[in-house]
Structure formats: structure tokens, C-alpha cells
Design an enzyme around this catalytic site. Sequence first.
Site: not given
Ligand code: UD1
Ligand code: CA
Length: 455
Positions: A11, A15, A22, A79, A102, A151, A330, A363, A384
Site C-alpha cells: 500500500g 494518509r 509507508k 488486501t 503497518d 469494513e 566523528r 581539532y 587538509y
Molecule cells: C485492514 C483490514 C481491516 C483491519 C485493518 C487492521 C482489509 C480489507 N481491511 O484495513 O479489517 O481492521 O487492516 O489494521 O483487509 N495492502 C497491500 N495491497 C493492497 C492493499 C493493502 O499490500 O492492495 C497492504 C498495506 O500496505 C497494509 C495492509 O495491506 O500494510 C493493510 O492495508 P490498509 O489499506 O492499511 O488496510 P486498512 O484499511 O487499515
Molecule cells: Ca492499515
Amino acid sequence: MGLSIVILAAGQGTRMRSDLPKVLQLLAGKPLLAHVLECASDLAADDICVVYGHGGEKVKTVFSDSDIRWVLQAEQLGTGHAVQQAMLDIPSGNRVLILAADVPLLQPITLHRLLEKTPDTDMSVLTVDIDDPTGYGRIVRNNVGISRIVEQNDASKDELFLTEINTGVILCPSEWLKNWLTNLSNNNSQGEYYLTDVIAMAVTDGINVHGIKADSSVEVMGINDKKQMAEAERVLQARLVDELMTEGVGFADPGRVDIRGTLSCGKDVFIDVNAVFEGDVHLGDGTKIGPNNLIRDSKLGEGNIIHSNCHIEDASTGSHCEIGPFARLRPGAVIANEVKIGNFVEVKKSTIASGSKVNHLTYIGDAEIGSDVNVGAGTITCNYDGVNKHKTIIGDNASIGSNVNLVAPVSVGKGATIGAGSTISRSVPEGGLTVARAKQKNIEGWVRPNKKEVK
Ligand code: UD1
Ligand code: CA
């Protein structure tokens, strides 16, 4: 049954409002993904796969020396879609543990519990009860167990009141997961393929879904913006300091220290307020760190006293040295035992042998200083020439007067004494006194000018 771990890290993290992906944002000096990898590596999995996408090669480069199977998710379609990309090479007989890059505060003990409590053929979701569930997927339960996850953006008014949430950690037999993922649809408010939709599919297929609760909501907090970054940073710092205190390290105030990397300490170490440690730092037995110090990638020996306001980087000291206040070591400063480095002294790429003192306003660069040398205030190694760097070598027991310029390359013999204010550009023999400065003239009959009146 074998275990495969999939870490979702593709992702963008919109934000965060940052050019840095991220998963590379730093928490306690390490990228978010590094924390999750560290936790994952405790589980003895057959393989650890990271799904990457946003930030592409940049992410891979940061982790180039770890044993990761990288899978590209070129477009971030959700996801569920992300996990699907990783499934191709996962053996059918394995269990798959899905983690998110994350959620960096997660601890191995929680995952071990999840693995132990879930029978091989079942599925489980790590959940937690949280006061403010905003933004998270809600766990919907029926009278037997979990029925689905909804969600935030797709939840009904009633569902929004549910306070048990999905932490994003899911454990599932790989064969089932492969099946369910191919049946996901993106017919939802975000137009994404949600991993969370597989829960309802599991229930339909008669698979037991366990909701295993984490002990604290803090451990499973998801990091989506800079406010959450800062919150997680404080939690992690408290955890790191707590571990050190358990090992016997003393802190003036456990809330006023930052460890951005790895700090290891011997016995009876004491750390005063506002110390910042970066990279790999080791403090030997009995070492005291005064207030306002920054120490990065350095190894300090036993019984050192680091007075306030020093900046120490890529340096090492022996035992019983005294550094600062206001000293700068240093990269390449290698200090032996019982050496004193005083205020406003800068040392770069130099060795200083035992018992030597460089106490004020000096120095030292590209130098080799022997033992029991005294370097007077204001001395400069002129290393130097405007183009190249040259070495200064000072023998044992030498005494360098105040305000001496040592124009390198130059060497000072053992036991030599150099008069104050000398500019030394040729080698100084052992044992004698060397003075290299203009002779003092006292001019008789000189009259101080009168102050002119300004009209
Ligand atoms: C997700 C969960 C939510 C949970 C929350 C917990 C889903 C749909 N939702 O929501 O239920 O409560 O995490 O923190 O799973 N990512 C990818 N590829 C994508 C999208 C996301 O690799 O296409 C990765 C992101 O980098 C991140 C993780 O998946 O590390 C979660 O994605 P994020 O968009 O943050 O999901 P949330 O909305 O937080
Ligand atoms: Ca998240």
C-alpha cells in the site's frame, strides 16, 4: 504442518502524506516493515513472503540482505488481491499466516499463542476489543463464533457500534485460502478485493473460524498517519527502555530517552535525560551517559563518563575515558583507555592511545596519538592541504603546547615538547623542546593613537 508467512506491504499509505512509502517510515529508527519482519522471524516459518508494490525497488533495496521472497503487486487492488499474488509458491499443505507491514508493535508471543490455539484445519483471526474502533474492520459474531468481518465503509449503523475489530492478522490453511481468494469480488464501497471477505466464505464452507483476542489494543494498532506513528513511537520507546531497566540499566527518566536502533548495555550503566541512541550502540559496565547526548553506531568501554552535550558517531572508546561536555567524536575516532577528551574538542579518523588528554578547543583529524600525550588548548592538526588529507603522528609522552598548528604530514617524536603558538611543518625530534613562532618584540617609544572626534 508447515507455515508460510505473508506480509502485506504494497500500500501507498496515502494518509502519511509522504514521498517515502509507508513501510519505510521509521519507527524507533527502523522501517515499519523491519519490525514486522523481526517478529515474523521468531516463528520458524518455511518462508516469509513480502508483497510489495508502492515504492517498488526502493523497498527491496532497504532489505536486500534479508532472506525474503518478494512478490510484486503491481496494482493495489486490495488486501485480498495482495495475498493472492503470494499464494502461487506456497505449498498446499501449509498454513498461511498473514501479517500487515503497518502493524509494527505486534509481539511474537501473541503469534505463538495464535498458532498454538488454532487446530491445523481451522482458521483464526487475531482480534481485539478497542474503545474507538473507527477505521478498522468489525468482527461480526453469531451465537457459534465469528460469522464475517465488515469494513468501516461498508458497515451498517449497528455494526459500527461493534468494538471487536480485525487486527489484520489471519491464519488459514493454504488450500482453502487459495480457493476463496479466487472467488473474491470487489463489489464494495472501496471497489477493492478485501481479504476480510474470506471469513464469511470459510463459515459457508464449514471451516471453524476462531477469534483469538490480543491482550492489548496497543500491540495491534495499525499505523496509517503521522499521529499514529508518534503514538507507536512512544509505545515502542517505553517497551525498549523497560527491557533495559529489567536488565539493570538505570535511567534518570525512562520517558526522556530515545533508542533508534539497538542499545546493549553492561552492568550498572546509568543514562541521564535526553540521550538519543542511533544504530548499534554498546555501553560497557559502569558507563554513565550525561544529559543531552547523541550516540550513534559506537562502542564505549567500561566506566566511561560521557558528560553532557556530546555527539559521538562511529567511534569507540576503551575503559575509564572521560568525554565532554560538548565534545564531538566523528567516524573513525578510536580512543584507548583512560583518555580525556574535553570541551569543544573534535576527533575524526584518529587513534588516541591510553592516558592521553585533549582537554580543550582542539581539532584532531587523521592523527595517531601515542600514550600519555598532552595536547594543549586550541591545537589544530592541519590535515587538509586543500586537495588531500595528510597524517599527523605524535609519539608517547609528547607535550603539545597551547594553540599549536601541526601542518600534516608531520610527526612529533616521543617525549617531545612543543612551545605554545608554534606552527609545526617539519618533524619534531624526540625528547627536546621545539618552538616555531615569530620572536616577541617590545617596541620602545610607541605611542597609542588618540581617539579622533567624529563630526
Ligand atoms: C485492514 C483490514 C481491516 C483491519 C485493518 C487492521 C482489509 C480489507 N481491511 O484495513 O479489517 O481492521 O487492516 O489494521 O483487509 N495492502 C497491500 N495491497 C493492497 C492493499 C493493502 O499490500 O492492495 C497492504 C498495506 O500496505 C497494509 C495492509 O495491506 O500494510 C493493510 O492495508 P490498509 O489499506 O492499511 O488496510 P486498512 O484499511 O487499515
Ligand atoms: Ca492499515
